[in-house]
Structures are given as structure tokens and as C-alpha cells.
Design a protein around this motif. Structure first.
Motif, PDB file in Angstrom:
ATOM      1  N   VAL A  86      49.322   6.935  26.705  1.00 11.63           N
ATOM      2  CA  VAL A  86      48.966   7.525  25.414  1.00 11.63           C
ATOM      3  C   VAL A  86      49.333   6.608  24.237  1.00 11.63           C
ATOM      4  O   VAL A  86      49.225   6.998  23.088  1.00 11.63           O
ATOM      5  N   GLY A  87      49.770   5.367  24.547  1.00 11.23           N
ATOM      6  CA  GLY A  87      50.054   4.415  23.478  1.00 11.23           C
ATOM      7  C   GLY A  87      51.450   4.485  22.913  1.00 11.23           C
ATOM      8  O   GLY A  87      51.703   4.005  21.807  1.00 11.23           O
ATOM      9  N   LYS A  88      52.395   5.030  23.691  1.00 12.23           N
ATOM     10  CA  LYS A  88      53.767   5.201  23.205  1.00 12.23           C
ATOM     11  C   LYS A  88      54.435   3.869  22.897  1.00 12.23           C
ATOM     12  O   LYS A  88      55.069   3.710  21.854  1.00 12.23           O
ATOM     13  N   SER A  89      54.316   2.893  23.803  1.00 13.30           N
ATOM     14  CA  SER A  89      54.962   1.596  23.592  1.00 13.30           C
ATOM     15  C   SER A  89      54.356   0.867  22.397  1.00 13.30           C
ATOM     16  O   SER A  89      55.072   0.236  21.616  1.00 13.30           O
ATOM     17  N   THR A  90      53.056   0.950  22.255  1.00 14.04           N
ATOM     18  CA  THR A  90      52.388   0.336  21.098  1.00 14.04           C
ATOM     19  C   THR A  90      52.886   0.965  19.809  1.00 14.04           C
ATOM     20  O   THR A  90      53.140   0.270  18.811  1.00 14.04           O
ATOM     21  N   LEU A  91      53.050   2.282  19.815  1.00 13.83           N
ATOM     22  CA  LEU A  91      53.574   2.974  18.636  1.00 13.83           C
ATOM     23  C   LEU A  91      55.015   2.561  18.362  1.00 13.83           C
ATOM     24  O   LEU A  91      55.391   2.276  17.223  1.00 13.83           O
ATOM     25  N   ALA A  92      55.836   2.488  19.419  1.00 11.88           N
ATOM     26  CA  ALA A  92      57.250   2.134  19.252  1.00 11.88           C
ATOM     27  C   ALA A  92      57.404   0.745  18.651  1.00 11.88           C
ATOM     28  O   ALA A  92      58.216   0.522  17.742  1.00 11.88           O
ATOM     29  N   VAL A  93      56.618  -0.210  19.141  1.00  8.89           N
ATOM     30  CA  VAL A  93      56.701  -1.586  18.650  1.00  8.89           C
ATOM     31  C   VAL A  93      56.236  -1.672  17.199  1.00  8.89           C
ATOM     32  O   VAL A  93      56.901  -2.287  16.351  1.00  8.89           O
ATOM     33  N   SER A 117      56.963  -2.871  28.814  1.00  2.00           N
ATOM     34  CA  SER A 117      55.809  -3.364  28.057  1.00  2.00           C
ATOM     35  C   SER A 117      56.188  -4.254  26.889  1.00  2.00           C
ATOM     36  O   SER A 117      55.361  -5.023  26.406  1.00  2.00           O
ATOM     37  N   VAL A 118      57.425  -4.156  26.426  1.00  2.00           N
ATOM     38  CA  VAL A 118      57.827  -4.867  25.209  1.00  2.00           C
ATOM     39  C   VAL A 118      57.678  -6.378  25.312  1.00  2.00           C
ATOM     40  O   VAL A 118      57.259  -7.021  24.344  1.00  2.00           O
ATOM     41  N   PRO A 119      57.988  -7.028  26.461  1.00  2.00           N
ATOM     42  CA  PRO A 119      57.786  -8.477  26.519  1.00  2.00           C
ATOM     43  C   PRO A 119      56.358  -8.899  26.201  1.00  2.00           C
ATOM     44  O   PRO A 119      56.137  -9.885  25.493  1.00  2.00           O
ATOM     45  N   THR A 120      55.372  -8.141  26.693  1.00  2.00           N
ATOM     46  CA  THR A 120      53.975  -8.455  26.399  1.00  2.00           C
ATOM     47  C   THR A 120      53.636  -8.159  24.948  1.00  2.00           C
ATOM     48  O   THR A 120      53.019  -8.976  24.258  1.00  2.00           O
ATOM     49  N   LEU A 121      54.065  -7.008  24.458  1.00  2.00           N
ATOM     50  CA  LEU A 121      53.705  -6.586  23.111  1.00  2.00           C
ATOM     51  C   LEU A 121      54.295  -7.504  22.039  1.00  2.00           C
ATOM     52  O   LEU A 121      53.710  -7.660  20.956  1.00  2.00           O
ATOM     53  N   LEU A 122      55.455  -8.108  22.321  1.00  2.00           N
ATOM     54  CA  LEU A 122      56.098  -8.982  21.340  1.00  2.00           C
ATOM     55  C   LEU A 122      55.951 -10.464  21.683  1.00  2.00           C
ATOM     56  O   LEU A 122      56.612 -11.311  21.087  1.00  2.00           O
ATOM     57  N   ASN A 123      55.086 -10.759  22.657  1.00  2.00           N
ATOM     58  CA  ASN A 123      54.815 -12.151  23.037  1.00  2.00           C
ATOM     59  C   ASN A 123      56.098 -12.871  23.454  1.00  2.00           C
ATOM     60  O   ASN A 123      56.338 -14.025  23.079  1.00  2.00           O
ATOM     61  N   LEU A 124      56.918 -12.189  24.253  1.00  2.00           N
ATOM     62  CA  LEU A 124      58.188 -12.748  24.700  1.00  2.00           C
ATOM     63  C   LEU A 124      58.235 -12.944  26.216  1.00  2.00           C
ATOM     64  O   LEU A 124      59.300 -13.149  26.787  1.00  2.00           O
ATOM     65  N   GLU A 125      57.080 -12.860  26.866  1.00  2.00           N
ATOM     66  CA  GLU A 125      57.053 -12.997  28.320  1.00  2.00           C
ATOM     67  C   GLU A 125      57.557 -14.383  28.741  1.00  2.00           C
ATOM     68  O   GLU A 125      57.223 -15.400  28.132  1.00  2.00           O
ATOM     69  N   ARG A 285      40.903  -2.876  17.739  1.00  2.00           N
ATOM     70  CA  ARG A 285      41.763  -3.921  17.203  1.00  2.00           C
ATOM     71  C   ARG A 285      43.222  -3.690  17.602  1.00  2.00           C
ATOM     72  O   ARG A 285      43.953  -4.643  17.874  1.00  2.00           O
ATOM     73  N   ILE A 286      43.654  -2.439  17.637  1.00  2.00           N
ATOM     74  CA  ILE A 286      45.040  -2.128  18.021  1.00  2.00           C
ATOM     75  C   ILE A 286      45.294  -2.588  19.450  1.00  2.00           C
ATOM     76  O   ILE A 286      46.342  -3.183  19.749  1.00  2.00           O
ATOM     77  N   CYS A 287      44.329  -2.352  20.336  1.00  2.00           N
ATOM     78  CA  CYS A 287      44.456  -2.760  21.738  1.00  2.00           C
ATOM     79  C   CYS A 287      44.472  -4.280  21.865  1.00  2.00           C
ATOM     80  O   CYS A 287      45.315  -4.851  22.570  1.00  2.00           O
ATOM     81  N   VAL A 288      43.561  -4.943  21.170  1.00  2.00           N
ATOM     82  CA  VAL A 288      43.490  -6.405  21.237  1.00  2.00           C
ATOM     83  C   VAL A 288      44.775  -7.027  20.706  1.00  2.00           C
ATOM     84  O   VAL A 288      45.331  -7.959  21.305  1.00  2.00           O
ATOM     85  N   ALA A 290      47.742  -5.743  20.655  1.00  2.00           N
ATOM     86  CA  ALA A 290      48.826  -5.499  21.614  1.00  2.00           C
ATOM     87  C   ALA A 290      48.753  -6.483  22.776  1.00  2.00           C
ATOM     88  O   ALA A 290      49.762  -7.074  23.173  1.00  2.00           O
ATOM     89  N   ASP A 291      47.558  -6.680  23.329  1.00  2.00           N
ATOM     90  CA  ASP A 291      47.400  -7.592  24.460  1.00  2.00           C
ATOM     91  C   ASP A 291      47.713  -9.033  24.085  1.00  2.00           C
ATOM     92  O   ASP A 291      48.166  -9.820  24.922  1.00  2.00           O
ATOM     93  N   GLU A 292      47.483  -9.383  22.830  1.00  2.00           N
ATOM     94  CA  GLU A 292      47.730 -10.759  22.378  1.00  2.00           C
ATOM     95  C   GLU A 292      49.186 -10.984  21.966  1.00  2.00           C
ATOM     96  O   GLU A 292      49.564 -12.100  21.601  1.00  2.00           O
ATOM     97  N   GLY A 293      49.991  -9.934  22.021  1.00  2.00           N
ATOM     98  CA  GLY A 293      51.404 -10.081  21.680  1.00  2.00           C
ATOM     99  C   GLY A 293      51.663 -10.213  20.196  1.00  2.00           C
ATOM    100  O   GLY A 293      52.713 -10.713  19.783  1.00  2.00           O
ATOM    101  N   LYS A 294      50.725  -9.743  19.390  1.00  2.00           N
ATOM    102  CA  LYS A 294      50.894  -9.770  17.940  1.00  2.00           C
ATOM    103  C   LYS A 294      50.461  -8.411  17.404  1.00  2.00           C
ATOM    104  O   LYS A 294      49.317  -8.217  16.998  1.00  2.00           O
ATOM    105  N   PRO A 295      51.384  -7.436  17.410  1.00  2.00           N
ATOM    106  CA  PRO A 295      51.023  -6.056  17.069  1.00  2.00           C
ATOM    107  C   PRO A 295      50.368  -5.933  15.695  1.00  2.00           C
ATOM    108  O   PRO A 295      50.530  -6.789  14.820  1.00  2.00           O
ATOM    109  N   THR A 296      49.645  -4.843  15.517  1.00  2.00           N
ATOM    110  CA  THR A 296      48.795  -4.648  14.350  1.00  2.00           C
ATOM    111  C   THR A 296      49.522  -4.786  13.029  1.00  2.00           C
ATOM    112  O   THR A 296      48.991  -5.341  12.067  1.00  2.00           O
ATOM    113  N   VAL A 297      50.755  -4.289  12.940  1.00  2.00           N
ATOM    114  CA  VAL A 297      51.517  -4.378  11.690  1.00  2.00           C
ATOM    115  C   VAL A 297      51.719  -5.833  11.281  1.00  2.00           C
ATOM    116  O   VAL A 297      51.813  -6.146  10.092  1.00  2.00           O
ATOM    117  N   VAL A 298      51.744  -6.749  12.273  1.00  2.00           N
ATOM    118  CA  VAL A 298      51.890  -8.178  11.996  1.00  2.00           C
ATOM    119  C   VAL A 298      50.531  -8.858  11.903  1.00  2.00           C
ATOM    120  O   VAL A 298      50.278  -9.682  11.021  1.00  2.00           O
TER     121      VAL A 298
END
Length: 323
Positions: A86-93, A117-125, A285-288, A290-298
Motif C-alpha cells: 500500500v506504499g507504506k515504505s514510500t510514505l515513510a521515506v 525497502s529503505v536501502p533501495t528507496l534511499l539509493n544506499l544498496e 512519478r512516485i513509483c519511478v 522510488a525505484d531510482e532511489g531518489k524519492p519524490t520530495v527530493v
């Protein structure tokens, strides 16, 4: 001690030591009652051998660990859905990033042991945390937020297959053996469900509040309510609910499409007497991002999607008296 998964032997020695020091795991697979007895719980619920059952809740409370503060952390907020997808991790980040960009020193702890999920969402893998002189993990940094996740300790594609005792041990280490800098706020990205991780957190630390995430769909809302009920039972304040993936705006035809239903979370909030913190549209755009490791707020800080995340962050910060 039960041997860890072979993948973990490929970790650097200092991370293996962190994960498995003092790990209280039975030598063989035991039944639940055997595990409890092995850890000093001969009669875990305090039930009498005969006669009328006593106040079970009071007996259970006496066996719970004492809640402790997380060093250097002011307030702790859990982001929960009790349902995956439901997008919880995306919302948290994005919530953590919005908080940090408003001047609130913020950390993010990914508490999903099995599917971080956070390593992917923040590009820290692929990055590994160091240990400080006190053998505590030093959190990684991304976009102004300090972050910690089991995903930093285990190779990305390896499976963690742990039973409850090992999960609880790892969770306690992530809670109390991380060298956080001084933080105004620590956001916990909770896994789906209402099991070991949620209970360990609720019984181990004082939570300042919980944010519940759901789509408008009735099926998702049912699980969200279960998660909300768990927090109420352990006396955690409910800051409100976020309705995610609500309305899709078609750029071709200009129409709005309610893919998962219309205003389900809003109605549920009215029914339960809690605040609807915000409404996040369904946008590719929110999904893209997240997958690119650069969340929407950034990635798009001035766009309408980022504005939705910032509005939610502002409401949470006000509720926590951080502004």
C-alpha cells in the motif's frame, strides 16, 4: 547456537559479530512452550494450576520488558499499514525527507527484517555501516536523513529465514545498538502484519504516535484497522491515517479515475474519529522516483506530489509539537 544462514558468513566480520553476539537461539527447533521454558518462562501467562484464572493481562504485564529510551532520540513515530503493497515504505521515506527539509533533525529505521525497502528507496544498496568504538552501528546518510536497515547488513538478494526469537534479538539490536546522532524525530518503517516486530517495538520503547497508511480499498482498510487496533491496545497515540494511491489523473484524457475506490480512508477516519492526515494521488512519478532511489520530495520538490507529502509532514510535526 543455531547456525545463521550461509549468506551471512560472507558479511564483514564486524557485522557478523554485531548480528549474532549474545543471540539467544535454541540449539534445535523447539515448540513454542519449549522456547518459552528455555528462556525462563515456565508458566508464561501466569495461569494457576487449578481454580479460577487470575487477571491474565496484569500477569502478562509483569513479564514484559521495561520500556527504554533510544539514546539521542527525541520522539519516535511508527508508520504502519498492517498490509503490504500500500506504499507504506514510500510514505515513510518521503515523510522523513520532508521533515528533514523543514529543519527537523530526522532519522529513519527500517524495521522490516524480511523485506527491507529503505536501502533501495534511499539509493544506499551495497553500502555497509561501520561500528563505533562502543560496537554500535553507525547509521548511513542520504539526502539529509540518517538511516539504518537490516538491508545494510545482509546482501540484497539473500533471504533471511529466522524464527521469532532471532527476529526479536535483531530488532532489539536495531533499536538500542545504533549510534544515532541527536535527533528530534526517529521514524520507524514497520513491516506488514501485527506480529513479533510490532509487539517488540511497542513493548520496548515509548512511541510518540503512529501513522496508519492505507489505500481507499476496503480490503486494505480492514488490515489498516487491525494495525490501528493493535496500537490502541498498547496505548500508542494514533496521529492519523494517510490515504495513499487515491485518485489517478490521466494526462491524456484529463479525467480522474478512482482505481482503488473513492474516499474509503476518509470515511473510515470519520467512522473511527481519527484525523485524515492527507491524500496521496496514484502517480507513476512516485513509483519511478522510488525505484531510482531518489524519492519524490527530493526528485521533484516543487511538484504537487511532494506538496502532498509536505502537508502530511507538517500535520505530524504539529501533533508532535516539533514546530
Amino acid at each position: 547456537m543455531q547456525q545463521p544462514a550461509s549468506a551471512l558468513f560472507r558479511l564483514p566480520a564486524h557485522l557478523r559479530t554485531f548480528l549474532f553476539r549474545n543471540a539467544a537461539v535454541p540449539q534445535r527447533y523447539l515448540s513454542t512452550s519449549q522456547c518459552l521454558r528455555a528462556n525462563g518462562h515456565e508458566n508464561p501467562l501466569g495461569l494457576p494450576r487449578s481454580g479460577t484464572p487470575p487477571n491474565i493481562a496484569a500477569r502478562m504485564k509483569r513479564g514484559l520488558p521495561e520500556k527504554r529510551a533510544i539514546p539521542n532520540v527525541g520522539r519516535v513515530v511508527a508508520v504502519s499499514s498492517a498490509k503490504g503493497g500500500v506504499g507504506k515504505s514510500t510514505l515513510a521515506v518521503n515523510l522523513a525527507l520532508a521533515m528533514a527539509r523543514s529543519g527537523i533533525s530526522t532519522g529513519l529505521l527500517d524495521t522490516d527484517i524480511y523485506g527491507p525497502s529503505v536501502p533501495t528507496l534511499l539509493n544506499l544498496e551495497g553500502l555497509e555501516p561501520e561500528l563505533d568504538p562502543n560496537n554500535r552501528l553507525v547509521p548511513l546518510s542520504a539526502y539529509g536523513v540518517k538511516a539504518m536497515s537490516m538491508g545494510f547488513l545482509v546482501p540484497q538478494d539473500n533471504t533471511i529465514a529466522w524464527r521469532g526469537l532471532m527476529v526479536q534479538k535483531a530488532m532489539n539490536q536495531l533499536l538500542f545498538e545504533v549510534a544515532w546522532p541527536k535527533l528530534d524525530l526517529l521514524i520507524l518503517d514497520l513491516p506488514p502484519g501485527t506480529g513479533d516486530v510490532q509487539l517488540t517495538i511497542a513493548q520496548s520503547i515509548e512511541l510518540s504516535g503512529a501513522v496508519i497508511v492505507s489505500t481507499p480499498q476496503n480490503l486494505a482498510l480492514r488490515d489498516a484497522v487491525r494495525g490501528l487496533d493493535l496500537f490502541k491496545k498498547v496505548n500508542v497515540p494514533i496521529l492519523g491515517m494517510v490515504q495513499n494511491m487515491s485518485t489517478f489523473h490521466c494526462s491524456e484524457c484529463g479525467h480522474k479515475h478512482d482505481i482503488f475506490g473513492l474516499d474509503g480512508a476518509r470515511r473510515k477516519c470519520d467512522e473511527m474519529g481519527i484525523e485524515l492526515l492527507g491524500d496521496i494521488p496514484l502517480h507513476s512519478r512516485i513509483c519511478v522516483d522510488a525505484d531510482e532511489g531518489k524519492p519524490t520530495v527530493v526528485a521533484d520538490p516543487h511538484g504537487p506530489q511532494a506538496a502532498s507529502f509536505r502537508e502530511i509532514a507538517a500535520k505530524v510535526a504539529t501533533a508532535l509539537q516539533l514546530v
